[in-house]
Design an enzyme around this catalytic site. Sequence first.
Site, short mmCIF file in Angstrom:
data_model
loop_
_atom_site.label_atom_id
_atom_site.label_comp_id
_atom_site.label_asym_id
_atom_site.label_seq_id
_atom_site.Cartn_x
_atom_site.Cartn_y
_atom_site.Cartn_z
N GLN A 83 -4.51 20.90 47.58
CA GLN A 83 -4.53 19.56 47.01
C GLN A 83 -5.10 18.54 47.99
OE1 GLN A 83 -3.75 18.86 43.82
NE2 GLN A 83 -3.24 21.00 43.45
N HIS A 86 3.78 25.88 46.51
CA HIS A 86 3.22 26.63 45.38
C HIS A 86 3.61 28.11 45.58
CE1 HIS A 86 -0.04 28.51 43.00
NE2 HIS A 86 -0.26 27.34 42.45
N CYS A 107 3.55 26.53 38.99
CA CYS A 107 3.68 27.59 40.01
C CYS A 107 4.51 27.10 41.19
CB CYS A 107 2.31 28.08 40.48
SG CYS A 107 1.33 28.81 39.17
N LYS A 126 -11.28 22.86 43.58
CA LYS A 126 -10.45 21.65 43.56
C LYS A 126 -11.12 20.50 44.31
CE LYS A 126 -5.74 23.33 42.72
NZ LYS A 126 -5.89 24.68 42.26
N ASP A 158 -1.44 24.81 53.60
CA ASP A 158 -2.02 24.94 52.27
C ASP A 158 -2.68 23.61 51.94
OD1 ASP A 158 -2.59 24.88 49.58
OD2 ASP A 158 -0.63 25.62 48.92
#
Lengths: 157, 411
Positions: free
Chosen positions: B204, B125, B369, B227, B201
Site C-alpha cells: 500500500q 495482510h 485478507c 498497485k 510490506d
Amino acid sequence: MSNLEDLYREIILDHYRSPRNRGELPSPPAHKVEGFNPLCGDEVTLYLDVHDGVLSDIKLTGHGCSISQSSSSLMSAAVKGKPLNDVNATIETFKQLMTGHESALTTEEEADEEVDLRTLGELAALQGVVKFPVRIKCATLAWNALRQGLDEIANQN
Amino acid sequence: MSSFNVRRIRADIPLLQREINGRKITYLDSGASSLQPHAVIDAMSRYYELRHANVHRGVYQTANEATEAYEGSRAAVALFLNAPGGADEVVFTKNTTESLNLIAKTWGADHLAQGDVVLVSEMEHHANIVPWFQLREATGVEVRFIPVGDDYRLDLTKLDELLDGVKLLSVTAMSNVLGTKNPIAELAEAAHRVGALIAVDGAQSIVHGVTDVQELDIDFLAFSGHKMLGPTGIGVLWTRESVLDTMGPFMGGGGMIADVRVDGFTPAKGVARFEAGTPPIAESVGLRAAVRYLTGLGMENVADHDHELTVDALTRLESSFDGRVRVIGPSDTKDRGGVISLDVEGVHPHDVAQVLDQFGVCVRPGHHCAKPLMKRFGLAATARASFGPYSTTRDTDVLLEALTSAVSMFG
C-alpha cells in the site's frame, strides 16, 4: 435502479430485518449443520428436527449479508413442517431458480426448463439474485446446508 | 504542486472514461489494484510490437533489446527506492505475496530455527502472516504479534519485551484496511538494536508516499507493480546486497543456475538465482513506465494529494450520517493514508458495495485478507474505499451520495 430494486425486494428486506425461525434447538436430538462462505465470511447454522418423514421443526442462527440471511429465513418458513419429499422438491426447485441464469448461457435445452414460480411462493422474491452472479452463492448458502443436513440425517438412519 | 495536475492524470487513464450503470465510473478500489495510465499500457504494447524476445539468451538484436529493457527496469526500480546497491538488489517476483514468501522460504529457512522469533503485527495482510506460519510448521520458529490499539495504531508500549528473541520483524508500512501508516524508521532502529532484520510490506505505502530504503534503514521491501499504476504479474523484493548474498535460491529451473550436472547444481550469483524461468519482461517494461510516471508526478505531491483527499473524506463522512457510518481506522490524519474502511450500521458490507455499484462506485467489501485484524475489532467485514493519485473529492461526492442511498434503502 430497476435491477437493484429487483434484488432488494421488500420481502427480502423484511426477512433480513425480522428473520423467521431464529434461534437454536437442543442438539441432539435436533441435527445441527453449518454453512460457511469463506470468501465473504457469511455463516448459517441450521437445527433440524425430522420425525416420521416430516421436517417438524427448523431453527437457524448466523450472520451475513441481506441476501444470505433473508434466503435462510425464507427457506425456513417454506420448509418448516413439510414432508421431506416436499422439502426435497423445494430445494431442487430453488436451486434450479438460482442456476437458470447460468444454464441459459450454456444450453438452450436447459433454458427451456423454466421454473414454475408459483410453486415457490415468497421464495420467488429471490429470483432477482440471478442477475447478480456473485450474489448467487449468498442465496444458496442456507440451502446447501439444508441439503447437507438432510443427507446426513438420511445416512444416520 | 506544479507537476501535479489531477485533471491531467485522469485524462491519462483510459479506464476512468468508462461508464458503469449509466454513470461515469467512480473508482475507489486502488487499494486492491490501481488503474494504469496510457504511458504504461503503451510502453507494454510497444515492447511487444517491436522488441519482444526472451531475455538473457539470444545474441540477436531484439534479444539484446529485451534484455536491456528488463535490466533497465531493474535499475529504474532501484533508483525509485534509492537502493544503495543499485539494480543488484532488486529481485522481480510475481507480486508482494511472492516477495514475502521468498523471504520466508529462502532467508527464513536458511537463518531461522526453533527458538527464534518472527515478529509481525495484528494489522498484517494474510500474505505477511501465512508464510511465517508455514515457516513455523517447517522449522518451529515462534510467530509473535504486535497488538493494535483502540486508536487503530500499533501498540508499541511493550515493544522491547516483544522484541525479545526476535530475528526478523516483518511489518506493513501502511495497513490495507485501516490506512494506518506505521513508524517504519523507528521500528527498523528497534529491530536492529536487538540484532534483528526488518522486512516491510510496502504493497500500500509504495503509491502513497516516498519510499527511501536508506532513509528508512530497512532490510527487505516487498511490493507489487499493479498497485502503483503498473501492470499485474510483476512484484519486487528489494533487499540489501549483504543480506541477499546470504540467501539460498528460491524456485529451481532455468536462469537461476550457474551449473547443472547429473549429480547436482550450483545456483547463480546475484538476483538471478531468485528468478527461475522466463521472467515478466513486458510487465517490467510497464513497471518502469509506471515508475517514470510517478516520478514525474513527484511522490511528495502524490502523498500530499492523498492526504488532502483523506482529510476531506473523513471530515465529510464524520458529519454526514448521524453516526450510522463508522470509519474503521485512525481519525487522526497524521501518518494515515487514503484507505478508508467503513462499517455501516444495519447494512452488510456486501450490500453496501452492491448499492454503490449502481452508482458506478467501485469499493471492496470483505475481510481484505486481514482476518486477525477483523477479529480484533469484532468485525466480519468492512466496505473499503481507497484512493489513487487520480482520485478527486468528486469521487468522495459520489461515494457519499451512494452511501446515503444504501443507508435509506436498508433504513
